[in-house]
Design a protein around this motif. Structure first.
Motif, PDB file in Angstrom:
ATOM      1  N   MET A   1      -0.659   3.139  -8.333  1.00 28.67           N
ATOM      2  CA  MET A   1       0.070   2.018  -7.769  1.00 28.67           C
ATOM      3  C   MET A   1      -0.568   0.698  -8.212  1.00 28.67           C
ATOM      4  O   MET A   1      -1.752   0.646  -8.500  1.00 28.67           O
ATOM      5  CB  MET A   1       0.065   2.108  -6.246  1.00 28.67           C
ATOM      6  CG  MET A   1       0.905   3.259  -5.727  1.00 28.67           C
ATOM      7  SD  MET A   1       2.629   3.060  -6.189  1.00 28.67           S
ATOM      8  CE  MET A   1       3.146   4.769  -6.251  1.00 28.67           C
ATOM      9  N   SER A   2       0.236  -0.334  -8.224  1.00 29.90           N
ATOM     10  CA  SER A   2      -0.198  -1.626  -8.762  1.00 29.90           C
ATOM     11  C   SER A   2      -0.344  -2.665  -7.664  1.00 29.90           C
ATOM     12  O   SER A   2       0.199  -2.515  -6.568  1.00 29.90           O
ATOM     13  CB  SER A   2       0.829  -2.133  -9.774  1.00 29.90           C
ATOM     14  OG  SER A   2       1.003  -1.204 -10.812  1.00 29.90           O
ATOM     15  N   THR A   3      -1.080  -3.721  -7.993  1.00 31.61           N
ATOM     16  CA  THR A   3      -1.137  -4.899  -7.137  1.00 31.61           C
ATOM     17  C   THR A   3      -0.213  -5.946  -7.756  1.00 31.61           C
ATOM     18  O   THR A   3      -0.367  -6.308  -8.921  1.00 31.61           O
ATOM     19  CB  THR A   3      -2.580  -5.438  -7.043  1.00 31.61           C
ATOM     20  OG1 THR A   3      -3.398  -4.435  -6.441  1.00 31.61           O
ATOM     21  CG2 THR A   3      -2.634  -6.709  -6.206  1.00 31.61           C
ATOM     22  N   VAL A   4       0.761  -6.389  -6.952  1.00 31.93           N
ATOM     23  CA  VAL A   4       1.810  -7.258  -7.488  1.00 31.93           C
ATOM     24  C   VAL A   4       1.917  -8.521  -6.638  1.00 31.93           C
ATOM     25  O   VAL A   4       1.973  -8.437  -5.405  1.00 31.93           O
ATOM     26  CB  VAL A   4       3.181  -6.534  -7.478  1.00 31.93           C
ATOM     27  CG1 VAL A   4       4.242  -7.399  -8.148  1.00 31.93           C
ATOM     28  CG2 VAL A   4       3.082  -5.176  -8.163  1.00 31.93           C
ATOM     29  N   LEU A   5       1.946  -9.679  -7.297  1.00 33.34           N
ATOM     30  CA  LEU A   5       2.210 -10.940  -6.607  1.00 33.34           C
ATOM     31  C   LEU A   5       3.677 -11.304  -6.786  1.00 33.34           C
ATOM     32  O   LEU A   5       4.187 -11.319  -7.914  1.00 33.34           O
ATOM     33  CB  LEU A   5       1.345 -12.068  -7.184  1.00 33.34           C
ATOM     34  CG  LEU A   5       1.683 -13.474  -6.653  1.00 33.34           C
ATOM     35  CD1 LEU A   5       1.309 -13.605  -5.176  1.00 33.34           C
ATOM     36  CD2 LEU A   5       0.980 -14.547  -7.481  1.00 33.34           C
TER      37      LEU A   5
END
Ligand SMILES: NC(=O)c1ccc[n+]([C@@H]2O[C@H](COP(=O)([O-])OP(=O)(O)OC[C@H]3O[C@@H](n4cnc5c(N)ncnc54)[C@H](OP(=O)(O)O)[C@@H]3O)[C@@H](O)[C@H]2O)c1
Length: 103
Positions: A1-5
């Motif tokens: 999973m990714s960290t998304v802004l």
């Protein structure tokens, strides 16, 4: 999973994007211009059926200023730049909208 802004989490498109990202299990951050908008964003996410809206991280940043953006993007895998200043009237010059969004 990714960290998304997601920029502009208080907006129509921003809320829907955040809902999809949270449902997919990503770590999500968003920017608001004014911290007091956080409660509105959380209410909209609950209304939209978000299972854990409190996992959303908020950062304060305005496209017309540099403050806050570096902190918001540091550590992110992706930025979905949804926020955009929208005028209530048709701008005389397209750059009135393009430059703040681009910068
Ligand atoms: N809605 C559509 O059907 C649609 C269709 C095609 C394209 N778009 C495009 O998608 C983008 C978002 O549309 P939307 O309907 O979600 O608009 P919106 O509901 O008006 O949301 C705009 C967002 O941008 C933020 N914002 C405005 N000026 C800002 C600034 N100076 N610094 C930081 N954030 C700022 C707003 O924050 P505040 O809450 O603080 O005002 C809000 O979160 C726009 O570029 C629009 O042209 C929308």
């Amino acid at each position: 999973m990714s960290t998304v802004l997601v920029t502009g989490g208080s907006g129509f498109v921003g809320i829907h994007v955040i809902l999809q990202l949270l449902a997919a299990g990503h770590t999500v951050r968003t920017t608001v211009r004014r911290p007091e908008r956080q409660a509105d964003v959380l209410a909209m996410l609950r209304e939209g059926g978000a299972a854990s809206p409190e996992s959303l991280a908020f950062f304060t940043a305005d496209l017309t200023r540099d403050d806050g953006w570096q902190k918001a993007v540091t550590g992110c895998d992706y930025v979905l730049h949804v926020a955009s200043p929208l005028s209530t009237s048709v701008p005389k010059d397209e750059n009135e909208m393009i430059i703040p969004a681009r910068d």
